[in-house]
Motif scaffolding. Structure first.
Motif, PDB file in Angstrom:
ATOM      1  N   GLN A  25      41.164  12.724 -21.377  1.00  0.00           N
ATOM      2  CA  GLN A  25      40.474  11.487 -21.015  1.00  0.00           C
ATOM      3  C   GLN A  25      39.838  11.529 -19.632  1.00  0.00           C
ATOM      4  OE1 GLN A  25      44.026   8.988 -22.452  1.00  0.00           O
ATOM      5  NE2 GLN A  25      42.304   7.651 -22.888  1.00  0.00           N
ATOM      6  N   HIS A 125      48.896  15.140 -25.054  1.00  0.00           N
ATOM      7  CA  HIS A 125      48.282  13.814 -25.170  1.00  0.00           C
ATOM      8  C   HIS A 125      47.022  13.955 -26.028  1.00  0.00           C
ATOM      9  CE1 HIS A 125      48.162   9.656 -23.099  1.00  0.00           C
ATOM     10  NE2 HIS A 125      47.226   9.640 -24.022  1.00  0.00           N
ATOM     11  N   TRP A 126      47.211  14.585 -27.193  1.00  0.00           N
ATOM     12  CA  TRP A 126      46.296  14.483 -28.334  1.00  0.00           C
ATOM     13  C   TRP A 126      45.180  15.505 -28.468  1.00  0.00           C
ATOM     14  CZ3 TRP A 126      45.369   8.481 -27.870  1.00  0.00           C
ATOM     15  CH2 TRP A 126      46.615   7.840 -27.875  1.00  0.00           C
ATOM     16  N   ASN A 169      52.964  12.374 -26.167  1.00  0.00           N
ATOM     17  CA  ASN A 169      52.635  10.980 -25.958  1.00  0.00           C
ATOM     18  C   ASN A 169      52.403  10.275 -27.287  1.00  0.00           C
ATOM     19  OD1 ASN A 169      51.717   8.687 -24.200  1.00  0.00           O
ATOM     20  ND2 ASN A 169      49.875   8.969 -25.422  1.00  0.00           N
ATOM     21  N   GLU A 170      53.174   9.232 -27.535  1.00  0.00           N
ATOM     22  CA  GLU A 170      52.936   8.316 -28.649  1.00  0.00           C
ATOM     23  C   GLU A 170      52.852   8.986 -30.020  1.00  0.00           C
ATOM     24  OE1 GLU A 170      49.564   5.867 -27.719  1.00  0.00           O
ATOM     25  OE2 GLU A 170      50.566   4.964 -26.016  1.00  0.00           O
ATOM     26  N   TYR A 297      50.963  -2.651 -24.946  1.00  0.00           N
ATOM     27  CA  TYR A 297      49.730  -3.344 -24.597  1.00  0.00           C
ATOM     28  C   TYR A 297      49.563  -4.717 -25.232  1.00  0.00           C
ATOM     29  CZ  TYR A 297      48.157   1.160 -22.815  1.00  0.00           C
ATOM     30  OH  TYR A 297      48.043   2.322 -22.099  1.00  0.00           O
ATOM     31  N   MET A 324      39.413  -4.800 -25.274  1.00  0.00           N
ATOM     32  CA  MET A 324      39.728  -4.093 -26.524  1.00  0.00           C
ATOM     33  C   MET A 324      39.861  -5.064 -27.696  1.00  0.00           C
ATOM     34  SD  MET A 324      40.108  -0.818 -25.783  1.00  0.00           S
ATOM     35  CE  MET A 324      41.260   0.044 -26.866  1.00  0.00           C
ATOM     36  N   TRP A 326      42.321  -6.972 -27.816  1.00  0.00           N
ATOM     37  CA  TRP A 326      43.774  -7.013 -27.996  1.00  0.00           C
ATOM     38  C   TRP A 326      44.320  -8.293 -27.377  1.00  0.00           C
ATOM     39  CZ3 TRP A 326      45.185  -1.394 -26.018  1.00  0.00           C
ATOM     40  CH2 TRP A 326      44.766  -0.458 -26.981  1.00  0.00           C
ATOM     41  N   GLU A 354      53.346   3.183 -19.936  1.00  0.00           N
ATOM     42  CA  GLU A 354      51.950   2.729 -19.956  1.00  0.00           C
ATOM     43  C   GLU A 354      51.918   1.230 -20.183  1.00  0.00           C
ATOM     44  OE1 GLU A 354      49.232   4.525 -22.779  1.00  0.00           O
ATOM     45  OE2 GLU A 354      49.908   6.527 -22.217  1.00  0.00           O
ATOM     46  N   TRP A 400      48.571   1.992 -16.920  1.00  0.00           N
ATOM     47  CA  TRP A 400      47.476   2.704 -17.566  1.00  0.00           C
ATOM     48  C   TRP A 400      46.217   1.958 -17.230  1.00  0.00           C
ATOM     49  CZ3 TRP A 400      47.028   7.336 -19.893  1.00  0.00           C
ATOM     50  CH2 TRP A 400      45.758   7.624 -20.410  1.00  0.00           C
ATOM     51  N   GLU A 407      37.974   6.463 -23.523  1.00  0.00           N
ATOM     52  CA  GLU A 407      38.892   5.698 -24.357  1.00  0.00           C
ATOM     53  C   GLU A 407      38.709   6.114 -25.829  1.00  0.00           C
ATOM     54  OE1 GLU A 407      41.542   4.087 -23.797  1.00  0.00           O
ATOM     55  OE2 GLU A 407      41.793   3.241 -25.784  1.00  0.00           O
ATOM     56  N   TRP A 408      38.830   7.390 -26.077  1.00  0.00           N
ATOM     57  CA  TRP A 408      38.877   7.953 -27.428  1.00  0.00           C
ATOM     58  C   TRP A 408      37.706   7.485 -28.295  1.00  0.00           C
ATOM     59  CZ3 TRP A 408      41.770  11.887 -26.644  1.00  0.00           C
ATOM     60  CH2 TRP A 408      42.846  11.810 -25.768  1.00  0.00           C
ATOM     61  N   PHE A 416      39.754   0.825 -18.386  1.00  0.00           N
ATOM     62  CA  PHE A 416      41.188   0.590 -18.159  1.00  0.00           C
ATOM     63  C   PHE A 416      41.612   0.863 -16.721  1.00  0.00           C
ATOM     64  CE2 PHE A 416      41.874   0.657 -22.784  1.00  0.00           C
ATOM     65  CZ  PHE A 416      43.015  -0.122 -22.936  1.00  0.00           C
TER      66      PHE A 416
HETATM   67  C1  GCO Z   1      47.460   5.150 -25.692  1.00  0.00           C
HETATM   68  C2  GCO Z   1      47.155   6.301 -24.832  1.00  0.00           C
HETATM   69  C3  GCO Z   1      45.996   6.174 -23.933  1.00  0.00           C
HETATM   70  C4  GCO Z   1      44.999   5.102 -24.215  1.00  0.00           C
HETATM   71  C5  GCO Z   1      45.508   3.756 -23.804  1.00  0.00           C
HETATM   72  C6  GCO Z   1      44.559   2.621 -24.111  1.00  0.00           C
HETATM   73  O1  GCO Z   1      48.405   4.444 -25.434  1.00  0.00           O
HETATM   74  O2  GCO Z   1      46.760   4.905 -26.675  1.00  0.00           O
HETATM   75  O3  GCO Z   1      48.234   6.773 -24.178  1.00  0.00           O
HETATM   76  O4  GCO Z   1      45.413   7.426 -24.106  1.00  0.00           O
HETATM   77  O5  GCO Z   1      43.831   5.343 -23.536  1.00  0.00           O
HETATM   78  O6  GCO Z   1      46.687   3.457 -24.453  1.00  0.00           O
HETATM   79  O7  GCO Z   1      44.275   2.564 -25.479  1.00  0.00           O
END
Ligand code: GCO
Length: 445
Positions: A25, A125-126, A169-170, A297, A324, A326, A354, A400, A407-408, A416
């Motif tokens: 990122q 982290h992906w 991560n996640e 979040y 977002m 959200w 985060e 975060w 942002e993917w 952010f």
């Molecule tokens: C996630 C990731 C981050 C994102 C952030 C906002 O939690 O998805 O760790 O890479 O950018 O969360 O979506």
């Protein structure tokens, strides 16, 4: 809100504040000999990512990391949570190491120590190397071994100096979001792939923990993400739908990691698609950890549908939202801190690894008045203090993110950062939230 309503002294003794980022990122993956990742492939396929943006340049942290670490230090943070890119270190995913990539993380860790920051590393982290995606990626059980080898190489180099490490991560995003919803790379919508990815990601976690313990690396943890599931109405059907969402989102991974089993409500849907012998992997998956990280979040409002399992849909809710879309629901953070300790982790330290919000920040006269972000963080910090008052062993909170970044699937539009990044010039400008946090963190005692 222009200032925080709390001070450092309102938090337990030794409580740590941090800022979080991730490699793809921010770094700029086109530089430094990094290999191709499935995010590069996903982003170059039409329709997947807003404006087909990728992490080729991102914030150019690869070249500007000193300035970025200065920003972390100058805000008064204790911890910097960063991640290491598999494809930067091992461009093909297996085999030859890119010395330049390892050198980069080596310098970065030293840079943190020089600035008095605790390095909190996340191994993955992906950004899966594309050659491993060719072999099935997270669907292939062999990924646990490939990942353990990667862990060994990275930690063989920086493991002597990092403060904490988490393998992945996640896991929910790696498993569900990427293989069931198709929103993240590799963009699949396939229940069998999902079940396998969700299991293999935990197996890979366990193997990496084992490897890191073997190397003598301490303070190892797991980082999961959580969304509060709110039923769309009071009906039994909506309540059951929200419970299913909660089970596959919030309970599956904690249950695997800390109880050595998967929730029945998830096995109803995924059970038939799990790989043979999955029950035998829990000895590896439950390898003891030293802490648990929670990323939080938002909440989702869940309604039942007639579609196949899990037979539910997210519907819009009434609360104020972030960039977002959200909903802002700080109470959910307190809920998950309490529930994680009560049901899964007991006395283990918990970290909010985060939390933060995207906001449509604009620079005007060299400043970004992101007062909404100050209010968001302040409300979530209040929940952290409440959980602490209730006896939850919460030991830290990381924002975060340090910088506006990639942002993917949503590209560079969702901001952010505590620090604004102009993606034309790459100039960094601390926002009002950065200054307010620095002020709050300076009220040491
Ligand atoms: C996630 C990731 C981050 C994102 C952030 C906002 O939690 O998805 O760790 O890479 O950018 O969360 O979506």
């Amino acid at each position: 809100m222009t200032d925080f309503s709390c001070a450092r002294r309102d938090f337990p003794e030794g409580f740590l504040f941090g800022a979080a980022t991730s490699s793809y990122q921010i770094e700029g993956h086109a530089h430094g000999g990094a290999g191709r990742t499935h995010w590069d492939d996903f982003a170059s396929t039409p329709g997947n990512v807003v404006r087909a943006e990728d992490g080729g340049l991102a914030c150019d942290h690869y070249h500007r990391w000193e300035e970025d670490l200065d920003l972390v230090r100058d805000a008064g943070f204790d911890v910097y949570r960063f991640s290491t890119s598999w494809a930067r270190v091992i461009p093909e995913g297996r085999g030859a190491v890119n010395a330049e990539g390892l050198d980069f993380y080596d310098r970065l860790v030293d840079g943190m120590l020089d600035r008095g920051l605790k390095p909190a590393a996340t191994l993955y982290h992906w950004e899966l190397p594309s050659p491993l995606a060719d072999l099935g990626g997270w669907r292939n059980r062999d990924i646990a071994g490939w990942f353990a080898d990667f862990a060994e190489i990275v930690m063989g180099r920086i493991g002597d100096r990092i403060w904490s490490a988490a393998p992945i991560n996640e896991p929910w995003c790696v498993g569900w979001l990427s293989h069931f919803e198709g929103v993240h790379a590799p963009g699949l919508r396939d229940i069998r792939a999902t079940a396998r990815a969700m299991h293999h990601v935990l197996l890979a976690h366990g193997r990496a923990i084992e490897v890191m313990r073997g190397l003598g690396v301490g303070n190892l943890g797991a980082v999961c993400n959580f969304e509060f599931a709110h039923p769309a109405d009071a009906s039994a059907e909506a309540t059951a739908a929200a419970a299913r969402y909660d089970a596959y989102y919030n309970q599956f991974f904690l249950s695997g990691l800390f109880k050595g089993r998967y929730p029945e409500a998830v096995l109803e849907g995924l059970g038939p698609h799990l790989p043979d012998g999955w029950q035998d992997d829990f000895a590896a998956i439950t390898a003891p950890v030293d802490w648990c990280g929670l990323n939080y979040y938002t909440r989702k409002v869940i309604a039942p549908t007639d579609a196949a399992w899990p037979s539910l849909a997210e519907v819009p809710g009434p609360l104020p939202t972030t960039q977002m879309d959200w909903e802002i629901y700080p109470e959910g953070l307190g809920y998950f801190l309490r529930r994680t300790a009560a049901d899964y982790t007991g006395d283990l330290p918990l970290y909010v690894t985060e939390n933060g919000m995207a906001n449509a920040d604009i620079l005007s006269n060299g400043a970004a008045a992101d007062h909404a972000r100050i209010a968001y963080i302040d409300a979530h910090l209040a929940e952290v203090r409440r959980a602490d008052d209730d006896g939850v062993p919460v030991a830290g909170y990381y924002v975060w993110s340090l910088l506006d970044n990639y942002e993917w699937a949503l590209g560079y539009e969702k901001r952010f950062g505590l620090v604004h990044v102009d993606f034309g010039t790459l100039k960094r400008t601390p926002k009002a939230s950065y200054h307010a946090l620095a002020k709050m963190l300076a009220t040491a005692d």
